[in-house]
Structure formats: structure tokens, C-alpha cells
Design a protein around this motif. Structure first.
Motif, PDB file in Angstrom:
ATOM      1  N   GLY A  61       0.824  -1.208   0.036  1.00 59.51           N
ATOM      2  CA  GLY A  61      -0.174   0.114   0.058  1.00 59.51           C
ATOM      3  C   GLY A  61       0.796   1.359  -0.139  1.00 59.51           C
ATOM      4  O   GLY A  61       1.727   1.308  -0.946  1.00 59.51           O
ATOM      5  N   HIS A  88      -4.965   4.525   5.611  1.00 55.04           N
ATOM      6  CA  HIS A  88      -5.724   3.749   4.572  1.00 55.04           C
ATOM      7  C   HIS A  88      -6.761   4.191   4.070  1.00 55.04           C
ATOM      8  O   HIS A  88      -7.319   4.256   3.009  1.00 55.04           O
ATOM      9  N   ARG A 116      -3.229  -8.022   0.694  1.00 56.79           N
ATOM     10  CA  ARG A 116      -2.041  -7.347   0.158  1.00 56.79           C
ATOM     11  C   ARG A 116      -1.284  -8.167  -0.861  1.00 56.79           C
ATOM     12  O   ARG A 116      -0.405  -7.954  -1.779  1.00 56.79           O
ATOM     13  N   THR A 128       1.176   0.489  -3.994  1.00 61.00           N
ATOM     14  CA  THR A 128      -0.348   0.025  -4.122  1.00 61.00           C
ATOM     15  C   THR A 128      -0.385  -0.887  -5.371  1.00 61.00           C
ATOM     16  O   THR A 128      -1.441  -1.540  -5.519  1.00 61.00           O
TER      17      THR A 128
END
Length: 332
Positions: free
Chosen positions: A36, A44, A110, A197
Motif C-alpha cells: 500500500g 489507508h 496485500r 499499491t
């Protein structure tokens, strides 16, 4: 242990078993880990709000442009065809990266498959180069329309517009194809953690534990010899356009003529300046904070797709009038 310390520095803890597996030799990892925005993990969810808003605006705006041009026969002209190409490119470009970004921000998802990472990389870079080529084509269209208007309809007839569009697509597809092909062949024995990201070419290549100069040099070639040449041709076109505008006899004529290309000029600046800054900071901006580089990279992929339909919708009278009729439910 070294990998665990790295994860702590970027603010993301991984299970020890996963950290240990990242230090072993593997030619192609099964997954990469997208962090990220390193250092801003706590924000976030809040950061997802403006990014999601920009994406929704980009989708609604670009689909509206495509709908209006399709429905209005008077807009079936080269300039509007190029605007439609730009809208399609913006839709694919923003969609290539934002869904995964939101899954990281909202669900802490992720992991990304190695092949999916390479596919995302290809689409992001391919359509970025494609947008650059379309902006050059639009600059050429404005040059012919202002500097040699009598030949505009014959020079840019529909078959020529189709050939230009095909050339832009083929150029982008072929130039970016070496990115995933070269990236796939490198061994990755350092880490599979990407502090971003989405899968950017240079970010993935930096994880390889081999001599990746060919990938780095090819990336610089695309940056300077492709996008750099595109910027040169755009600047050349607008130099001739401005010379033609300043030769017009009255101030009103100059302002009116300049107004016909002001929206395109704004789109050029909104695309090329952040793109150049983002590419250079990824390669040479070691002193630039990592979270700032990642933010600029995301803004570069989301702001032009959001601004382009707004710019053309506001600045182009034909689109503006058709949009007003659409929302006021008047018959054409």
C-alpha cells in the motif's frame, strides 16, 4: 531476520513463516506482497475516500463522454474520436490499478499472484504509453485544424483516424511487451515485498537479485525516447499553433482560436508533468520520502482520467450543449 526487520521498517508485519520463505531462492515467486502506502498504513481507510471518489468520477465522466459522442451525429469528427480513444484509455488505466488498491486499503488484501502482478504491470504501462500517443495525435489534429483548416477534412478523414488509432495501440503493445517478458526471467531471492499499491515495472525489477540493467535501460528508453519524443512532438505542434494564433488580426479571433485547443493543452500538462516526475523519482529520487513517491504515482494514474472528461465537457461547446440537453430532458 533481515526480512523481518525490513517489514518492521515499512510498517507492515508478516508472519515469520512468510518472511522466511521470502529469503529463499526462487526464480518466480508465487505471489508478491503489496504494502500500500508505506508509513501511512493507519490512514489507508481515509486515503481510500479521495482515491475512490476520483475513480468514480473518472468512470462516470468517461462513460458520459462516450455516450454523448455516440448519440450525437454532429460529434462524429476526428477530434471527438480522439477524445473517445482517450476516454477508453483512461477507463482501462484507472481500472487496472484502483480495485487492487482498494482491496489493500479496505480488506488488507496485500497478496497478488506473480502472473497477475505482471499483467497489471503490462496494462498500466501499456495504456500510459497509449495515452501519451493519443495526446500527440490530438495535438496533430489541432495543428491541422488551426494551421491548415482547408485540408483538415481530407487529411484526417475517418480511415486516417482509424490508422492513427491502430498505430498508437500497436506501438504501445509492442513497446511495453518486453517489460513482463524480461521481468519474468529474473530470479527473485531478495524479497517479494513491493512498497506500493500496484505493480510498477521499476519497483518489481528492484526486487530481483540479478543484473537487471537491461530492464532498467529499456525502461529509461521508453521514458525518454518514447514519452520524451511524444512531448517534443506536442511542443512542436503547439509552437506552430501559437505562431498561427498570434498572426490572427484581432484579439477576439486569437482568444476564440486558442479556446479550441485550451482543453487539450490542459490535458497534456495534467498527464505529462506528474508522469515525468513520478518516473524520475522512482529511479533517481532516493531522497524523496517513499510515501510521497507512492502517492504521486497513484495521483498520476487517477487524476488525468478524472480531469479529462471534466475538461472536455466544460471547455468543448458541442459536448457541453449535448450534456445540458441530456440532463434537461430536451429533445435534440
Amino acid at each position: 531476520m533481515q526480512e523481518t526487520l525490513f517489514c518492521l521498517r515499512v510498517g507492515h508485519r508478516l508472519p515469520y513463516s512468510m518472511s522466511y520463505s521470502n529469503t529463499t531462492d526462487f526464480t518466480n515467486p508465487s505471489t508478491f506482497i503489496l504494502l500500500g502506502i508505506p508509513g501511512l498504513e493507519a490512514a489507508h481507510v481515509w486515503l481510500s475516500i479521495p482515491f475512490c471518489t476520483m475513480y468514480v468520477a473518472a468512470v462516470l465522466g468517461n462513460f458520459t463522454i462516450l455516450f454523448i459522442v455516440k448519440r450525437e451525429p454532429r460529434l462524429h469528427a476526428p477530434m471527438y474520436y480522439f477524445i473517445c480513444m482517450l476516454a477508453i484509455t483512461d477507463l482501462v488505466l484507472s481500472t487496472s490499478m484502483l480495485p487492487k488498491m482498494l482491496s489493500i486499503f479496505w480488506f488488507n488484501s496485500r497478496e497478488i499472484d506473480f502472473s497477475a502482478c505482471l499483467t497489471q504491470m503490462y496494462f498500466i504501462h501499456c495504456f500510459s504509453v497509449m495515452e501519451s500517443g493519443i495526446l500527440v495525435a490530438m495535438a496533430f489534429d489541432r495543428y491541422i485544424a488551426i494551421c491548415d483548416p482547408l485540408k483538415h477534412s481530407t487529411t484526417l478523414a475517418n480511415p486516417m483516424v482509424a490508422k492513427i488509432g491502430l498505430a498508437v495501440v500497436l506501438r504501445s503493445a509492442m513497446l511495453i511487451l518486453p517489460y513482463p517478458l524480461l521481468t519474468r526471467q529474473w530470479p527473485y531471492c531478495k524479497s517479494n515485498i513491493i512498497p506500493d499499491t500496484h505493480c510498477m515495472h521499476i519497483a518489481v525489477v528492484k526486487l530481483a537479485c540479478a543484473d537487471t540493467r537491461i530492464s532498467s535501460y529499456y525502461g529509461l528508453f521508453v521514458l525518454f525516447c518514447v514519452k520524451g519524443l511524444d512531448m517534443f512532438f506536442v511542443a512542436l505542434s503547439y509552437t506552430q499553433i501559437l505562431r498561427a494564433i498570434f498572426r490572427l488580426p484581432t484579439k477576439d479571433a486569437r482568444l476564440k482560436t486558442f479556446g479550441t485547443c485550451s482543453s487539450h493543452l490542459f490535458s497534456i500538462l495534467a498527464f505529462f508533468i506528474p508522469a515525468l516526475f513520478s518516473s524520475l523519482t522512482y529511479r533517481f529520487g532516493q531522497n524523496v520520502p517513499l510515501h510521497f513517491r507512492v502517492l504521486i504515482g497513484n495521483v498520476n494514474l487517477l487524476v488525468p482520467p478524472m480531469l479529462n472528461p471534466i475538461t472536455y465537457g466544460v471547455r468543448t461547446k458541442q459536448i457541453r450543449d449535448r450534456l445540458h440537453q441530456l440532463f434537461s430532458h430536451k429533445d435534440i
